[in-house]
Design a protein around this motif. Sequence first.
Motif, PDB file in Angstrom:
ATOM      1  N   ARG A  25      21.245  52.868 -33.209  1.00  0.00           N
ATOM      2  CA  ARG A  25      22.201  53.013 -34.290  1.00  0.00           C
ATOM      3  C   ARG A  25      23.424  52.123 -34.097  1.00  0.00           C
ATOM      4  O   ARG A  25      23.941  51.538 -35.046  1.00  0.00           O
ATOM      5  CB  ARG A  25      22.664  54.470 -34.375  1.00  0.00           C
ATOM      6  CG  ARG A  25      23.728  54.667 -35.440  1.00  0.00           C
ATOM      7  CD  ARG A  25      24.410  56.006 -35.331  1.00  0.00           C
ATOM      8  NE  ARG A  25      25.458  56.113 -36.338  1.00  0.00           N
ATOM      9  CZ  ARG A  25      26.337  57.090 -36.368  1.00  0.00           C
ATOM     10  NH1 ARG A  25      26.318  58.028 -35.460  1.00  0.00           N
ATOM     11  NH2 ARG A  25      27.252  57.133 -37.308  1.00  0.00           N
ATOM     12  N   ALA A  26      23.915  52.018 -32.861  1.00  0.00           N
ATOM     13  CA  ALA A  26      25.243  51.462 -32.613  1.00  0.00           C
ATOM     14  C   ALA A  26      25.396  50.032 -33.119  1.00  0.00           C
ATOM     15  O   ALA A  26      26.334  49.718 -33.840  1.00  0.00           O
ATOM     16  CB  ALA A  26      25.564  51.535 -31.127  1.00  0.00           C
ATOM     17  N   GLU A  27      24.491  49.157 -32.746  1.00  0.00           N
ATOM     18  CA  GLU A  27      24.583  47.760 -33.150  1.00  0.00           C
ATOM     19  C   GLU A  27      23.194  47.223 -33.449  1.00  0.00           C
ATOM     20  O   GLU A  27      22.211  47.653 -32.852  1.00  0.00           O
ATOM     21  CB  GLU A  27      25.229  46.907 -32.052  1.00  0.00           C
ATOM     22  CG  GLU A  27      26.706  47.160 -31.845  1.00  0.00           C
ATOM     23  CD  GLU A  27      27.344  46.112 -30.959  1.00  0.00           C
ATOM     24  OE1 GLU A  27      26.620  45.173 -30.544  1.00  0.00           O
ATOM     25  OE2 GLU A  27      28.548  46.205 -30.690  1.00  0.00           O
ATOM     26  N   LEU A  28      23.146  46.284 -34.360  1.00  0.00           N
ATOM     27  CA  LEU A  28      21.872  45.641 -34.656  1.00  0.00           C
ATOM     28  C   LEU A  28      21.547  44.629 -33.566  1.00  0.00           C
ATOM     29  O   LEU A  28      22.390  43.828 -33.164  1.00  0.00           O
ATOM     30  CB  LEU A  28      21.948  44.933 -36.013  1.00  0.00           C
ATOM     31  CG  LEU A  28      22.146  45.830 -37.233  1.00  0.00           C
ATOM     32  CD1 LEU A  28      22.317  44.977 -38.487  1.00  0.00           C
ATOM     33  CD2 LEU A  28      20.973  46.799 -37.394  1.00  0.00           C
ATOM     34  N   ASP A  29      20.321  44.678 -33.089  1.00  0.00           N
ATOM     35  CA  ASP A  29      19.836  43.727 -32.097  1.00  0.00           C
ATOM     36  C   ASP A  29      18.974  42.712 -32.850  1.00  0.00           C
ATOM     37  O   ASP A  29      17.810  42.970 -33.168  1.00  0.00           O
ATOM     38  CB  ASP A  29      19.019  44.465 -31.033  1.00  0.00           C
ATOM     39  CG  ASP A  29      18.533  43.545 -29.919  1.00  0.00           C
ATOM     40  OD1 ASP A  29      18.370  42.328 -30.173  1.00  0.00           O
ATOM     41  OD2 ASP A  29      18.302  44.048 -28.805  1.00  0.00           O
TER      42      ASP A  29
END
Length: 349
Positions: free
Chosen positions: A117-121
């Motif tokens: 959820r936190a950041e798009l990889d």
Amino acid sequence: MSHTRPRRLSTILTAAALALAVLVAGGCAADRADSAAPASGSSDAAFPTTLTHAFGATTLTARPERIVVVGLKEQDYFLALGAVPVAIRDWYGDMPNATWPWARERLGTAKPEVLARAELDYEQIAALRPDVIVGLSSGMSRQEYDLLTKIAPTVAQPAGDGSWAVTWQQMSRAAGQITGRSAEAEKLVTDLEQRIASVAAAHPRLKGARTVFASTYEGQYYLFSPETTASKVLLDLGLTMAPEVTTLTANANQSATISRERFDLVDVDVAVWSEAATDPGVTTLLGDPLYTRLDVRTQRRDVFLGTEANGALAFASVLSLPYVLDKIVPALTAAVDGDPATRSEYSAP
């Protein structure tokens, strides 16, 4: 719902470069024998098709076989239409394959990759070789959108209503358009709208009753705007919210913290709390004399959901709303029936 924070531009560009390197190395037109099966009943005649969104328009020239979900709850809509995404973005709840109980059986034996959820990889997303990236409920920034479109056609949140205001009807129709199953999606919308209206009519005590949707998250007390997804479901059932709640929550996060001294705002016909009665924050609440002296508590007009029920209300999808109608509506009705002795599985002692 809090949205993903934009990262530093240098980090974004580095991630994008890695993602594009994977694409070049793997070959965008590589053989896709391992692709997810197309949705049964989808129609190639529906393509090309164009979806408009906050950052313009995205055209799909053919039915996508590999769908990557970067929004927080789109999986329900694709699963409802028989299309299993190759990747699903986790929201909360630590659910297997980031798929909640009401949708799990529709996965079959598939195990979609779970995106954090936190950041798009971007490298991870590119390695999945998506035909389309869907972020209707992602609240993505323009920078994120521009980088994602370098990997595959990307559908962002709708324009004009804010990053998080997309409705379940909009999500259903977009999923139908993306999969070439618009007729099936429209039937899902029509049938569910009719069922919601029928349930509301069968529970007339809810009509006009005052409600709030509240939380004790991390030791703070929150009220949520009537514009949030969960609140809209309550309003669709005939419940109402005070204008003061609308005013207090009119900010970017569509929520407002309140002090203990403003517990009067939750002294309504039925107060819906996102946490379970056994949650430590609720235990504190139920031991606070500023709350326990209120009519909403002495008359047992408060409802405490817990992870699964709160998830169903927060997702408010074509798959989770039947759960809401079957399980949460009876609890709301018990709360407003005028009898403190009436209990539900979401009641507190």
